[in-house]
Design a protein around this motif. Sequence first.
Motif, PDB file in Angstrom:
ATOM      1  N   TYR A   7     -39.024 -38.513  34.956  1.00 62.83           N
ATOM      2  CA  TYR A   7     -37.896 -39.687  34.648  1.00 62.83           C
ATOM      3  C   TYR A   7     -38.553 -40.390  33.565  1.00 62.83           C
ATOM      4  CZ  TYR A   7     -36.055 -43.895  36.297  1.00 62.83           C
ATOM      5  OH  TYR A   7     -35.184 -45.572  36.612  1.00 62.83           O
ATOM      6  N   ARG A   8     -37.536 -40.762  32.515  1.00 63.61           N
ATOM      7  CA  ARG A   8     -37.871 -41.689  31.372  1.00 63.61           C
ATOM      8  C   ARG A   8     -37.570 -42.374  31.134  1.00 63.61           C
ATOM      9  NH1 ARG A   8     -37.503 -37.516  27.908  1.00 63.61           N
ATOM     10  NH2 ARG A   8     -34.779 -38.298  26.800  1.00 63.61           N
ATOM     11  N   ILE A   9     -37.690 -43.838  30.425  1.00 65.53           N
ATOM     12  CA  ILE A   9     -36.981 -44.393  30.233  1.00 65.53           C
ATOM     13  C   ILE A   9     -37.819 -45.057  28.456  1.00 65.53           C
ATOM     14  CG2 ILE A   9     -37.259 -47.301  30.006  1.00 65.53           C
ATOM     15  CD1 ILE A   9     -37.254 -47.376  33.184  1.00 65.53           C
ATOM     16  N   ARG A  10     -37.286 -44.674  27.337  1.00 66.37           N
ATOM     17  CA  ARG A  10     -37.348 -44.941  26.162  1.00 66.37           C
ATOM     18  C   ARG A  10     -36.605 -46.094  25.791  1.00 66.37           C
ATOM     19  NH1 ARG A  10     -36.782 -39.496  23.167  1.00 66.37           N
ATOM     20  NH2 ARG A  10     -38.672 -39.387  23.960  1.00 66.37           N
ATOM     21  N   ILE A  11     -37.359 -46.844  24.591  1.00 66.98           N
ATOM     22  CA  ILE A  11     -36.831 -47.767  24.252  1.00 66.98           C
ATOM     23  C   ILE A  11     -36.741 -48.168  22.652  1.00 66.98           C
ATOM     24  CG2 ILE A  11     -36.973 -50.799  23.477  1.00 66.98           C
ATOM     25  CD1 ILE A  11     -37.473 -50.522  26.896  1.00 66.98           C
ATOM     26  N   LEU A  12     -36.998 -47.939  21.630  1.00 64.45           N
ATOM     27  CA  LEU A  12     -36.570 -47.359  20.539  1.00 64.45           C
ATOM     28  C   LEU A  12     -35.431 -48.759  18.985  1.00 64.45           C
ATOM     29  CD1 LEU A  12     -36.419 -43.594  20.513  1.00 64.45           C
ATOM     30  CD2 LEU A  12     -37.920 -45.141  20.138  1.00 64.45           C
ATOM     31  N   GLU A  13     -36.277 -48.636  18.129  1.00 62.85           N
ATOM     32  CA  GLU A  13     -35.276 -49.566  17.038  1.00 62.85           C
ATOM     33  C   GLU A  13     -34.957 -49.076  16.177  1.00 62.85           C
ATOM     34  OE1 GLU A  13     -35.831 -53.347  14.022  1.00 62.85           O
ATOM     35  OE2 GLU A  13     -37.891 -52.629  15.403  1.00 62.85           O
ATOM     36  N   ARG A  14     -33.597 -49.583  15.302  1.00 64.90           N
ATOM     37  CA  ARG A  14     -32.666 -48.366  14.537  1.00 64.90           C
ATOM     38  C   ARG A  14     -31.909 -48.997  13.513  1.00 64.90           C
ATOM     39  NH1 ARG A  14     -36.970 -45.137  15.634  1.00 64.90           N
ATOM     40  NH2 ARG A  14     -37.793 -43.557  15.897  1.00 64.90           N
ATOM     41  N   ASP A  15     -32.702 -49.914  12.654  1.00 65.74           N
ATOM     42  CA  ASP A  15     -31.393 -50.487  11.290  1.00 65.74           C
ATOM     43  C   ASP A  15     -31.329 -51.632  12.610  1.00 65.74           C
ATOM     44  OD1 ASP A  15     -31.830 -48.640   9.576  1.00 65.74           O
ATOM     45  OD2 ASP A  15     -30.003 -47.805  10.603  1.00 65.74           O
ATOM     46  N   ARG A  16     -31.561 -52.396  13.158  1.00 64.82           N
ATOM     47  CA  ARG A  16     -32.187 -54.107  13.401  1.00 64.82           C
ATOM     48  C   ARG A  16     -30.556 -53.515  14.189  1.00 64.82           C
ATOM     49  NH1 ARG A  16     -34.722 -57.036  12.251  1.00 64.82           N
ATOM     50  NH2 ARG A  16     -33.780 -59.284  13.254  1.00 64.82           N
ATOM     51  N   LYS A  17     -31.000 -52.254  15.256  1.00 64.19           N
ATOM     52  CA  LYS A  17     -30.726 -51.695  16.599  1.00 64.19           C
ATOM     53  C   LYS A  17     -31.465 -52.053  18.032  1.00 64.19           C
ATOM     54  CE  LYS A  17     -25.826 -52.345  16.575  1.00 64.19           C
ATOM     55  NZ  LYS A  17     -24.545 -53.535  16.980  1.00 64.19           N
TER      56      LYS A  17
END
Length: 509
Positions: free
Chosen positions: A396-406
């Motif tokens: 079970y995984r929660i992932r939070i990433l930033e790419r190009d102001r998103k």
Amino acid sequence: MFKSIFTKYITTFMLIILASFVMLAAIISSMMVSYYSDSSDQQIASAADSMKYLLEERLSDYPGENLVAYIRNHSEEVGAYFSALTKYNGDIALFVTDRNGKILAWVGFREPDFGQQPLSEPIMQVIRKGDPYTGGGDFKERFSVPRSVKGMPLVNRNGTVIGAVFACSTSESINLLMETTVKAIIMTCLWVLLAALIAVYFISDKIIGPLKGMAKAAKSFAAGRFDVRVPVKGHDEIAELAVAFNNMAGSLADLENMRSTFLSNVSHDLRTPMTTISGFIDALLDGTIPAEKQEYYLRMIGDEVRRLSRLVAALLDVSRIQAGDRKFVMSAFDICEMARVILISFEQKIDKKHLDVEFDTETENLYVWADHDAIYQILYNICDNGVKFAREGGKYRIRILERDRKVFVSVYNEGDGIKSEELPHVFERFYKTDKSRGLDKSGVGLGLYIAKSIIDAHNEEIWVKSKYGEYCEFIFTLKKASDSQVKKSFEKQAEEPKRLGRGEKKNEM
């Protein structure tokens, strides 16, 4: 008043064709009259010149005879001249007059009643001066037939005007030609109208037939029968419309099935907790439940009440979203912290299923610009589904990433996943992948629809990836908050306790 498309088509086409033929007849008639008039003027001028030349030449051989005497003594010869000039054109009439305008001989009219009155003085005045005459004047008034007149003076060898030759053009040939042309145009128009009527009938039938079928099917839909389909014939626009109509019918049928399932689920989810609550309260009131067990059953009643509250809140959310009444208050907040708080709230459920949990973020804090409560609702619902449908001991995984102001937020779980044919429908109202209520006993198929509506209102995206029997992953995007937006939100949070301390009421959503 037109009552059908067929009548409108027929009337419109008939009027267009009729107007076209009327315009064509007018143009042809105008051209024919113009051509005939020009040709006739040339012919009568030539005939008048020829008759003048012949008579003057013959009279020069008879110096002792005047014009009247010559006509009387040589009537057959003059008649031969007349016949020769009018042989190839029956529309030309020839007259010979003396200098006073009295008609001495003629050809081209069928025994006209000329009388003994001479031609009008203005005409003869022109002739006596030795000038040619062109016009109608007295001819048209007395004979009612000439279209145009050409007059030439007759001069003897001494140069004296002794009479005149007139050539006239009648209207018989042009009238006959116009009559024949009009008849031909009318017959052609009738045949074209008949052909157009037949063509329009079959074309209209091809167009209107499917439309009638759609109208009949629509009436069946109104009566609650969604199994009716329109036959698709050909590959034209009508066929495309029929295909689209059938697709719409399929969508309505699916929506009706989902609505029925939804009503069934809502009825079940309302009846079950209400029955439980009612039974436990009655047992508490009549003393069936001993005092040492009352706290336990009161907690169960509280759980059921909260379950009802969540259901009602979901229904209200759908109603507000459909009406466009839900407002969003944008602010900067830490999505990583929100995810951690939600993950901690599922600690008991996670431990119970022995899930292998991963929390993957590139930074400790990541601020987004969105409605805090709405995003919390979305993330909580997706995380709850992830735990609910994860298999025992799965990842079970929660992932939070930033790419190009998103900012990309994803919730992944290993489990049965979602079938490929169901993936396009997971965000629709009332849709549930677990139709047996084996795992999802409390859902009614509104959570993901609400999540999609909220994300759409933020002008962002949400989608799902899944491989049936292995995994499922929900991903949505948010706009990253700028430094000024983060600063503004911090200042607002710092100001909030001061406002509350001054007795101001906090605004509630």
